[in-house]
Design an enzyme around this catalytic site. Structure first.
Site, PDB file in Angstrom:
ATOM      1  N   ARG A   1      40.568   7.753  76.267  1.00 12.33           N
ATOM      2  CA  ARG A   1      40.763   6.550  76.587  1.00 12.33           C
ATOM      3  C   ARG A   1      40.348   6.404  77.162  1.00 12.33           C
ATOM      4  O   ARG A   1      40.701   4.531  77.628  1.00 12.33           O
ATOM      5  CB  ARG A   1      42.833   6.892  76.639  1.00 12.33           C
ATOM      6  CG  ARG A   1      44.008   6.811  75.604  1.00 12.33           C
ATOM      7  CD  ARG A   1      44.872   6.593  76.014  1.00 12.33           C
ATOM      8  NE  ARG A   1      45.841   8.573  77.247  1.00 12.33           N
ATOM      9  CZ  ARG A   1      46.684   8.808  76.265  1.00 12.33           C
ATOM     10  NH1 ARG A   1      46.595   8.731  74.941  1.00 12.33           N
ATOM     11  NH2 ARG A   1      47.235  10.032  77.428  1.00 12.33           N
TER      12      ARG A   1
ATOM     13  N   PHE B   1      47.055   5.140  63.812  1.00 10.28           N
ATOM     14  CA  PHE B   1      48.243   5.895  64.364  1.00 10.28           C
ATOM     15  C   PHE B   1      48.179   5.910  65.879  1.00 10.28           C
ATOM     16  O   PHE B   1      48.084   6.921  66.437  1.00 10.28           O
ATOM     17  CB  PHE B   1      47.716   7.617  64.457  1.00 10.28           C
ATOM     18  CG  PHE B   1      47.205   7.557  62.699  1.00 10.28           C
ATOM     19  CD1 PHE B   1      47.692   7.739  61.802  1.00 10.28           C
ATOM     20  CD2 PHE B   1      46.172   7.191  62.343  1.00 10.28           C
ATOM     21  CE1 PHE B   1      47.716   7.999  60.703  1.00 10.28           C
ATOM     22  CE2 PHE B   1      45.144   7.246  61.233  1.00 10.28           C
ATOM     23  CZ  PHE B   1      46.556   7.806  59.913  1.00 10.28           C
TER      24      PHE B   1
ATOM     25  N   ASP C   1      51.616   1.789  63.726  1.00 10.83           N
ATOM     26  CA  ASP C   1      51.809   2.981  63.613  1.00 10.83           C
ATOM     27  C   ASP C   1      52.947   2.964  62.082  1.00 10.83           C
ATOM     28  O   ASP C   1      53.719   1.631  62.255  1.00 10.83           O
ATOM     29  CB  ASP C   1      52.129   3.747  64.203  1.00 10.83           C
ATOM     30  CG  ASP C   1      52.550   5.082  64.531  1.00 10.83           C
ATOM     31  OD1 ASP C   1      51.494   5.523  65.556  1.00 10.83           O
ATOM     32  OD2 ASP C   1      53.589   5.471  63.875  1.00 10.83           O
TER      33      ASP C   1
ATOM     34  N   ALA D   1      49.114   4.224  57.252  1.00  9.05           N
ATOM     35  CA  ALA D   1      47.686   3.963  57.503  1.00  9.05           C
ATOM     36  C   ALA D   1      47.081   3.932  56.289  1.00  9.05           C
ATOM     37  O   ALA D   1      46.137   3.109  56.461  1.00  9.05           O
ATOM     38  CB  ALA D   1      46.811   4.552  58.636  1.00  9.05           C
TER      39      ALA D   1
ATOM     40  N   ASP E   1      43.770   8.420  65.021  1.00  3.63           N
ATOM     41  CA  ASP E   1      43.838   9.742  65.390  1.00  3.63           C
ATOM     42  C   ASP E   1      44.988  10.042  64.776  1.00  3.63           C
ATOM     43  O   ASP E   1      45.962   9.704  66.148  1.00  3.63           O
ATOM     44  CB  ASP E   1      44.671   9.154  66.888  1.00  3.63           C
ATOM     45  CG  ASP E   1      44.970  10.421  68.034  1.00  3.63           C
ATOM     46  OD1 ASP E   1      44.394  11.556  67.566  1.00  3.63           O
ATOM     47  OD2 ASP E   1      45.521  10.271  69.004  1.00  3.63           O
TER      48      ASP E   1
ATOM     49  N   CYS F   1      43.306  16.672  65.451  1.00  5.10           N
ATOM     50  CA  CYS F   1      43.751  17.222  66.492  1.00  5.10           C
ATOM     51  C   CYS F   1      44.195  18.923  65.579  1.00  5.10           C
ATOM     52  O   CYS F   1      45.186  19.777  66.144  1.00  5.10           O
ATOM     53  CB  CYS F   1      44.899  17.208  67.305  1.00  5.10           C
ATOM     54  SG  CYS F   1      46.165  16.733  65.595  1.00  5.10           S
TER      55      CYS F   1
HETATM   56  N1  SAH Z   1      46.927   8.053  69.568  1.00  2.68           N
HETATM   57  C1  SAH Z   1      47.976   8.364  70.175  1.00  2.68           C
HETATM   58  C2  SAH Z   1      49.091   9.340  69.528  1.00  2.68           C
HETATM   59  C3  SAH Z   1      48.829   9.686  67.941  1.00  2.68           C
HETATM   60  S1  SAH Z   1      49.872  10.537  67.548  1.00  2.68           S
HETATM   61  C4  SAH Z   1      47.587   8.036  71.529  1.00  2.68           C
HETATM   62  O1  SAH Z   1      47.337   8.412  72.499  1.00  2.68           O
HETATM   63  O2  SAH Z   1      49.232   8.213  72.259  1.00  2.68           O
HETATM   64  C5  SAH Z   1      49.983  10.104  65.658  1.00  2.68           C
HETATM   65  C6  SAH Z   1      51.094   9.060  65.330  1.00  2.68           C
HETATM   66  O3  SAH Z   1      50.624   8.939  63.950  1.00  2.68           O
HETATM   67  C7  SAH Z   1      52.553   8.984  65.496  1.00  2.68           C
HETATM   68  O4  SAH Z   1      53.112   8.370  66.235  1.00  2.68           O
HETATM   69  C8  SAH Z   1      52.858   9.415  63.874  1.00  2.68           C
HETATM   70  O5  SAH Z   1      53.558   8.337  64.177  1.00  2.68           O
HETATM   71  C9  SAH Z   1      51.846   8.405  63.203  1.00  2.68           C
HETATM   72  N2  SAH Z   1      51.760   8.320  61.881  1.00  2.68           N
HETATM   73  C10 SAH Z   1      51.742   9.844  61.384  1.00  2.68           C
HETATM   74  N3  SAH Z   1      51.599   9.670  60.124  1.00  2.68           N
HETATM   75  C11 SAH Z   1      50.729   7.869  59.785  1.00  2.68           C
HETATM   76  C12 SAH Z   1      50.713   6.994  58.969  1.00  2.68           C
HETATM   77  N4  SAH Z   1      50.381   7.651  57.187  1.00  2.68           N
HETATM   78  N5  SAH Z   1      50.104   6.058  58.734  1.00  2.68           N
HETATM   79  C13 SAH Z   1      50.425   5.431  60.292  1.00  2.68           C
HETATM   80  N6  SAH Z   1      50.790   6.184  60.746  1.00  2.68           N
HETATM   81  C14 SAH Z   1      51.394   7.495  61.406  1.00  2.68           C
END
Ligand code: SAH
Length: 396
Positions: A212, A228, A250, A280, A300, A340
């Protein structure tokens, strides 16, 4: 004490001080150990190797507590917890006023298999993920209380991996005061609201802290698309550091509501950000069709690969979003792209992103290799502890 005797030649990983013994390596069980009970481990030749926790329901039959023949008791746990805390104090010395949330105990990497403890301000949030961790939960909670004196300790063992250990999910207050539903933390000087009771993991992706910051230092005067976004960790950091506009994307409405809260907490003007709720994979295609462009994009996604069988499909998923991300960047733009999934090797990830760049017809330079934050340390003997990898690309 009950014990197990390994099959001939199966002590190799223990010689390298790897803390797991798989069921296939167990030759003979002497006695009738209960789930989580401490047992001694001997080679087929009769040499002592370790003491560990027996887990009859798991593929990982034993997780090693110690390679010395120590009693696994209160003073053992106190000493391991103290070592883990001392390591964090050293890592973050001088940052105390800008940071009050971090991982205190990173399970196997801190010599405490299955034990996660994260600090959020005055509270500690714990997970007990293995039979051995569960068996000693009271002692570990007591030790954390004694060493850290938090306002309260709360459990978030509501995770499906516990099933593999024959344990049911649980969550709730363990001692002290119940934490408020939303705790305000500070990370690199930025405020975040964290729901420690229902948020992902223990509430926040603490592992992305340094990444970040890498986004923040590049955000000034750029338009940012944070894919995400969860509760807007990257997006808020970018906005605070002068991004012209941040779009958080998201699929979770709750996560986006929390990211709005985080923007407000940091005094960001409403005109400086917006949200897109949706999938996404679909939304990025729509943005591409509309001819939208951004100067900095973060990808992410959640873990696409949970097992070897999911590897191929997961790789396709990573390639797909990276093609889209690259195509949505303006010339000179930056892509911060992550995986991850522990099963995704860093060089394979790099290759997938390189393939994505070819397909996207964008030339790109790798200008940074990104990893999990140092409080999510990796023991040299436990490479499985390394899971978060990322690339910072600059496109032409
Ligand atoms: N970047 C964030 C963590 C991401 S966790 C941080 O630094 O805090 C992954 C996220 O992806 C979750 O919030 C989940 O709701 C979202 N997610 C999962 N599948 C998704 C999709 N197909 N499209 C959009 N968001 C999605």
């Amino acid at each position: 004490m009950n014990k197990i005797i390994l099959k001939p030649g199966r002590e190799k990983s223990l010689i390298r001080r790897h803390p797991w013994i798989f069921s296939g390596a167990v030759g003979k069980i002497v006695g009738k150990p209960e789930s989580g009970e401490t047992i001694q481990i001997f080679s087929a030749g009769g040499s002592f190797f370790a003491v560990g926790a027996w887990s009859p329901h798991s593929q990982i039959s034993v997780r090693v507590w110690s390679f010395e023949n120590l009693p696994i008791d209160r003073s053992f746990f106190i000493s391991r917890i103290k070592d883990a805390i001392a390591a964090r104090v050293a890592m973050f010395s001088g940052c105390e006023t800008r940071l009050n949330a971090c991982r205190l105990i990173a399970a196997e990497s801190d010599g405490l298999p299955g034990v996660i403890a994260d600090r959020y301000g005055d509270y500690i949030i714990c997970q007990f993920l293995s039979a051995g961790a569960e068996a000693y939960r009271e002692t570990i909670i007591d030790g954390l209380q004694e060493i850290c004196s938090p306002a309260g300790i709360y459990e978030r063992s509501d995770v499906s991996v516990r099933q593999k250990e024959g344990l049911s999910e649980r969550a709730g207050i363990l001692c002290g005061d119940a934490p408020p539903e939303v705790i305000e933390i500070v990370e690199n000087g930025i405020k975040y609201a964290v729901n420690v009771r229902s948020g992902h993991k223990t509430g926040f992706y603490l592992d992305q802290r340094d990444n970040r910051r890498a986004v923040a230092v590049n955000a000034a005067n750029r338009t940012v698309l944070n894919c995400f976004s969860y509760t807007g960790g990257f997006g808020t950091a970018a906005a605070v550091h002068g991004a012209t506009h941040v779009t958080n994307l998201d699929s979770s409405q709750d996560a986006l509501a929390m990211s709005d809260k985080n923007m407000r907490l940091n005094g960001i003007n409403e005109k400086q950000y917006s949200n897109i709720e949706g999938d996404a994979f679909k939304v990025l295609r729509e943005l591409r069709a509309q001819g939208q462009k951004f100067d900095l994009i973060i990808l992410d996604p959640p873990k696409f690969i949970e097992s070897q069988q999911q590897l191929f499909r997961g790789c396709r998923g990573y390639k797909d979003i990276n093609i889209l991300g690259l195509q949505l960047l303006n010339p000179g733009g930056l892509l911060f792209t992550f995986s991850c999934s522990g099963l995704m090797e860093p060089m394979l990830f790099q290759k997938i992103v390189a393939d994505a760049a070819l397909d996207a017809k964008r030339e790109a330079l790798i200008v940074g290799w990104l990893v999990q934050a140092p409080d999510h340390a990796v023991s040299m003997n436990f490479p499985e502890g390394f899971y978060l990898k990322g690339l910072q690309l600059q496109v032409r």
